[in-house]
Design a protein around this motif. Structure first.
Motif, PDB file in Angstrom:
ATOM      1  N   GLY A  65       3.173   3.894  -2.862  1.00 27.22           N
ATOM      2  CA  GLY A  65       4.354   3.790  -2.801  1.00 27.22           C
ATOM      3  C   GLY A  65       4.277   3.207  -1.391  1.00 27.22           C
ATOM      4  O   GLY A  65       5.381   1.788  -1.172  1.00 27.22           O
ATOM      5  N   GLY A  66       3.345   2.914  -0.644  1.00 28.18           N
ATOM      6  CA  GLY A  66       3.466   1.896   0.362  1.00 28.18           C
ATOM      7  C   GLY A  66       2.574   1.145   0.175  1.00 28.18           C
ATOM      8  O   GLY A  66       3.567  -0.752   0.839  1.00 28.18           O
ATOM      9  N   ARG A  67       2.234   0.567  -0.804  1.00 27.20           N
ATOM     10  CA  ARG A  67       1.240  -0.930  -0.917  1.00 27.20           C
ATOM     11  C   ARG A  67       2.845  -1.328  -1.653  1.00 27.20           C
ATOM     12  O   ARG A  67       3.040  -2.391  -1.972  1.00 27.20           O
ATOM     13  N   ARG A  68       3.142  -1.453  -3.297  1.00 26.53           N
ATOM     14  CA  ARG A  68       4.856  -1.546  -3.278  1.00 26.53           C
ATOM     15  C   ARG A  68       5.434  -2.257  -2.174  1.00 26.53           C
ATOM     16  O   ARG A  68       5.992  -3.172  -2.799  1.00 26.53           O
ATOM     17  N   LEU A  69       5.725  -1.405  -1.121  1.00 27.58           N
ATOM     18  CA  LEU A  69       6.973  -1.527  -0.523  1.00 27.58           C
ATOM     19  C   LEU A  69       6.111  -2.774   0.773  1.00 27.58           C
ATOM     20  O   LEU A  69       6.839  -3.737   0.334  1.00 27.58           O
ATOM     21  N   LEU A  70       5.164  -2.638   0.401  1.00 28.10           N
ATOM     22  CA  LEU A  70       4.334  -3.702   1.234  1.00 28.10           C
ATOM     23  C   LEU A  70       4.721  -4.530   1.053  1.00 28.10           C
ATOM     24  O   LEU A  70       4.614  -6.313   1.091  1.00 28.10           O
ATOM     25  N   VAL A  71       3.780  -5.203   0.030  1.00 29.88           N
ATOM     26  CA  VAL A  71       3.595  -6.577  -1.079  1.00 29.88           C
ATOM     27  C   VAL A  71       4.628  -6.888  -1.548  1.00 29.88           C
ATOM     28  O   VAL A  71       5.175  -8.222  -1.613  1.00 29.88           O
ATOM     29  N   VAL A 128       7.848  -6.648  -0.218  1.00 27.81           N
ATOM     30  CA  VAL A 128       8.658  -7.360   1.227  1.00 27.81           C
ATOM     31  C   VAL A 128       8.037  -8.409   2.447  1.00 27.81           C
ATOM     32  O   VAL A 128       8.848  -9.658   2.722  1.00 27.81           O
ATOM     33  N   LEU A 129       6.928  -8.199   2.013  1.00 29.22           N
ATOM     34  CA  LEU A 129       5.693  -9.931   2.588  1.00 29.22           C
ATOM     35  C   LEU A 129       6.244 -11.098   1.460  1.00 29.22           C
ATOM     36  O   LEU A 129       6.375 -11.790   1.736  1.00 29.22           O
ATOM     37  N   THR A 130       5.902 -10.826   0.362  1.00 30.37           N
ATOM     38  CA  THR A 130       6.631 -11.990  -0.990  1.00 30.37           C
ATOM     39  C   THR A 130       7.687 -12.359  -0.552  1.00 30.37           C
ATOM     40  O   THR A 130       8.628 -13.407  -0.671  1.00 30.37           O
ATOM     41  N   ALA A 131       8.630 -11.767  -0.543  1.00 29.66           N
ATOM     42  CA  ALA A 131      10.775 -11.591  -0.350  1.00 29.66           C
ATOM     43  C   ALA A 131      10.085 -12.743   1.055  1.00 29.66           C
ATOM     44  O   ALA A 131      11.526 -13.789   1.360  1.00 29.66           O
ATOM     45  N   VAL A 132      10.348 -12.239   1.991  1.00 27.78           N
ATOM     46  CA  VAL A 132       9.987 -12.731   3.390  1.00 27.78           C
ATOM     47  C   VAL A 132       8.728 -14.054   3.418  1.00 27.78           C
ATOM     48  O   VAL A 132      10.068 -15.184   3.735  1.00 27.78           O
ATOM     49  N   TRP A 133       8.571 -14.153   2.855  1.00 29.50           N
ATOM     50  CA  TRP A 133       7.510 -15.874   2.534  1.00 29.50           C
ATOM     51  C   TRP A 133       9.079 -16.342   1.698  1.00 29.50           C
ATOM     52  O   TRP A 133       8.963 -17.791   1.896  1.00 29.50           O
ATOM     53  N   GLY A 134       9.031 -16.096   0.595  1.00 27.49           N
ATOM     54  CA  GLY A 134      10.307 -17.083  -0.034  1.00 27.49           C
ATOM     55  C   GLY A 134      11.588 -17.256  -0.481  1.00 27.49           C
ATOM     56  O   GLY A 134      11.462 -18.111  -0.465  1.00 27.49           O
ATOM     57  N   GLN A 143       3.018  -8.560  -9.229  1.00 27.94           N
ATOM     58  CA  GLN A 143       3.260  -7.838  -9.957  1.00 27.94           C
ATOM     59  C   GLN A 143       2.071  -6.521  -9.890  1.00 27.94           C
ATOM     60  O   GLN A 143       2.300  -5.209 -10.488  1.00 27.94           O
ATOM     61  N   ALA A 144       0.677  -7.296 -10.271  1.00 25.46           N
ATOM     62  CA  ALA A 144      -0.301  -6.119 -10.244  1.00 25.46           C
ATOM     63  C   ALA A 144       0.052  -4.701  -9.442  1.00 25.46           C
ATOM     64  O   ALA A 144      -0.349  -3.727  -9.353  1.00 25.46           O
ATOM     65  N   ALA A 145       0.320  -5.451  -8.076  1.00 25.32           N
ATOM     66  CA  ALA A 145       0.149  -4.264  -7.251  1.00 25.32           C
ATOM     67  C   ALA A 145       1.313  -3.441  -7.458  1.00 25.32           C
ATOM     68  O   ALA A 145       0.351  -1.915  -6.856  1.00 25.32           O
ATOM     69  N   GLN A 146       1.693  -3.221  -7.638  1.00 27.53           N
ATOM     70  CA  GLN A 146       3.439  -2.465  -7.707  1.00 27.53           C
ATOM     71  C   GLN A 146       3.103  -1.723  -8.545  1.00 27.53           C
ATOM     72  O   GLN A 146       2.644  -0.187  -8.234  1.00 27.53           O
ATOM     73  N   TYR A 147       1.798  -1.237  -9.639  1.00 30.77           N
ATOM     74  CA  TYR A 147       1.297  -0.160  -9.992  1.00 30.77           C
ATOM     75  C   TYR A 147      -0.161   0.333  -9.869  1.00 30.77           C
ATOM     76  O   TYR A 147      -0.239   1.280 -10.833  1.00 30.77           O
ATOM     77  N   LEU A 148      -0.275  -0.061  -8.943  1.00 30.31           N
ATOM     78  CA  LEU A 148      -2.325  -0.127  -8.305  1.00 30.31           C
ATOM     79  C   LEU A 148      -1.745   1.261  -7.493  1.00 30.31           C
ATOM     80  O   LEU A 148      -1.372   1.817  -6.525  1.00 30.31           O
ATOM     81  N   PRO A 149      -3.021   2.489  -8.002  1.00 23.52           N
ATOM     82  CA  PRO A 149      -2.873   3.844  -7.422  1.00 23.52           C
ATOM     83  C   PRO A 149      -3.534   3.504  -6.328  1.00 23.52           C
ATOM     84  O   PRO A 149      -4.440   2.775  -6.064  1.00 23.52           O
ATOM     85  N   GLY A 150      -3.341   4.497  -5.463  1.00 26.33           N
ATOM     86  CA  GLY A 150      -4.381   4.942  -4.016  1.00 26.33           C
ATOM     87  C   GLY A 150      -4.087   4.178  -3.248  1.00 26.33           C
ATOM     88  O   GLY A 150      -2.946   3.068  -3.242  1.00 26.33           O
ATOM     89  N   PRO A 151      -3.733   4.682  -2.000  1.00 28.70           N
ATOM     90  CA  PRO A 151      -3.317   3.963  -0.316  1.00 28.70           C
ATOM     91  C   PRO A 151      -4.166   2.349  -0.548  1.00 28.70           C
ATOM     92  O   PRO A 151      -5.337   2.464  -0.747  1.00 28.70           O
ATOM     93  N   LEU A 152      -3.318   1.658   0.494  1.00 23.30           N
ATOM     94  CA  LEU A 152      -4.463   1.301   1.147  1.00 23.30           C
ATOM     95  C   LEU A 152      -5.437   0.735   1.487  1.00 23.30           C
ATOM     96  O   LEU A 152      -6.275   1.958   2.408  1.00 23.30           O
ATOM     97  N   GLY A 153      -6.274  -0.001   1.555  1.00 27.95           N
ATOM     98  CA  GLY A 153      -7.750   0.042   1.667  1.00 27.95           C
ATOM     99  C   GLY A 153      -7.940  -1.558   2.993  1.00 27.95           C
ATOM    100  O   GLY A 153      -6.902  -1.482   3.654  1.00 27.95           O
ATOM    101  N   PRO A 154      -9.607  -1.112   3.284  1.00 30.39           N
ATOM    102  CA  PRO A 154     -10.027  -2.385   4.776  1.00 30.39           C
ATOM    103  C   PRO A 154      -9.507  -3.260   3.849  1.00 30.39           C
ATOM    104  O   PRO A 154      -9.287  -4.686   4.562  1.00 30.39           O
ATOM    105  N   VAL A 155      -9.836  -3.803   3.276  1.00 30.90           N
ATOM    106  CA  VAL A 155      -9.083  -5.180   2.123  1.00 30.90           C
ATOM    107  C   VAL A 155      -8.159  -5.813   1.841  1.00 30.90           C
ATOM    108  O   VAL A 155      -7.844  -6.746   2.070  1.00 30.90           O
ATOM    109  N   ALA A 156      -7.132  -4.319   1.934  1.00 30.82           N
ATOM    110  CA  ALA A 156      -5.831  -4.905   1.946  1.00 30.82           C
ATOM    111  C   ALA A 156      -5.182  -4.690   2.983  1.00 30.82           C
ATOM    112  O   ALA A 156      -4.197  -6.307   2.988  1.00 30.82           O
TER     113      ALA A 156
END
Length: 277
Positions: free
Chosen positions: A65-71, A73-79, A134-147
């Protein structure tokens, strides 16, 4: 990747494709009725925003849920920022010279030619470039250092875009700068801080799926395509071709980095050699 819902992701891509197409068709209808076709540039940012929001909606119950929301919001702010900026910049102006030149060569009906060559093409690019979102919406697991590194890169990109656009707008608003080349602020470090900002934003969003190497490998084409467009496609290359004959542009290119920010370089003053006595 074990545990990644590829089937659900594939269905989501189909929904995203329909969303991008709908945004472009509505924009095309508005342009035909009210004109000009330059409003498609506003739809570029709005298309990414719509795809992110719809992807977030149809992926409910999937991914972190955290990754989905973050991605999203970031995309919408930019767009939304980009759409608002382009809309304000083009208000009161006629057709974009790029589109006018292209449509002047249209072999048939101008509007249908614009639909094929501009709107549908941009819709396809929105779908392709937004694959990591789109792919980030389905990715399981919490955010890691690369994210988290991707978030930082996104923020740096938004800074370059926002500040660079604001500096250029102030420069153009001053009548004393008419006919001059903008070479101040961020524009003294790179000839295209806005395009460099886009580059950082989309590589940053791509890093949001790099916690899963297989998903990253499946979507890396997206930032690569965006990078090509910004550097060798309709971005830097096309704009510099248009500006090549402006007074002072050759000197500006000689001292300013073409894309990646670097300190400006100035030629050393020529010193006359002392005469021999």
């Amino acid at each position: 990747m074990t545990g990644y819902p590829w089937a659900a992701f594939g269905q989501g891509v189909g929904t995203a494709a329909a969303t991008a197409l709908a945004v472009m068709l509505v924009t095309f209808a508005i342009a035909v009725v009210r004109g000009p076709h330059r409003i498609v540039d506003i739809a570029w940012g709005l298309g990414f925003t719509a795809v992110a929001l719809v992807s977030y909606g149809v992926s409910a119950g999937e991914g972190d849920g955290g990754r989905r929301l973050l991605v999203t919001v970031l995309t919408a702010v930019w767009g939304l920022r980009l759409a608002a900026h382009i809309g304000a910049r083009g208000r009161g102006h006629g057709e974009d010279p790029r589109y006018e030149a292209m449509l002047a060569r249209a072999p048939g009906h101008r509007n249908l030619y614009a639909l094929r060559r501009v709107y549908l093409l941009q819709g396809a690019l929105v779908l392709l470039v937004s694959l990591p979102v789109q792919a980030a919406q389905y990715l399981p697991g919490p955010l890691g250092p690369v994210a988290y590194a991707g978030c930082a890169l996104w923020a740096a990109g938004l800074f370059f875009e926002t500040v660079g656009d604001a500096q250029l707008a102030r420069f153009r608003a001053d009548p004393a700068n008419r006919g001059r080349i903008m070479d101040r602020g961020l524009w003294s470090w790179t000839r295209h801080p806005n395009y460099f900002g886009d580059f950082c934003v989309w590589w940053g969003l791509f890093l949001m799926v790099c916690d899963a190497p297989v998903v990253a490998a499946a979507t890396v084409v997206s930032p690569l395509v965006m990078s090509f467009l910004l550097i060798n496609g309709s971005g830097k290359r096309l704009l510099e071709r248009h500006m090549a004959d402006r007074p002072g542009f050759a000197a500006y290119t000689a001292r300013t980095s073409g894309f990646f920010p670097l300190p400006p370089s100035f030629p050393l003053p020529h010193r006359k050699r002392p005469r021999a006595r």
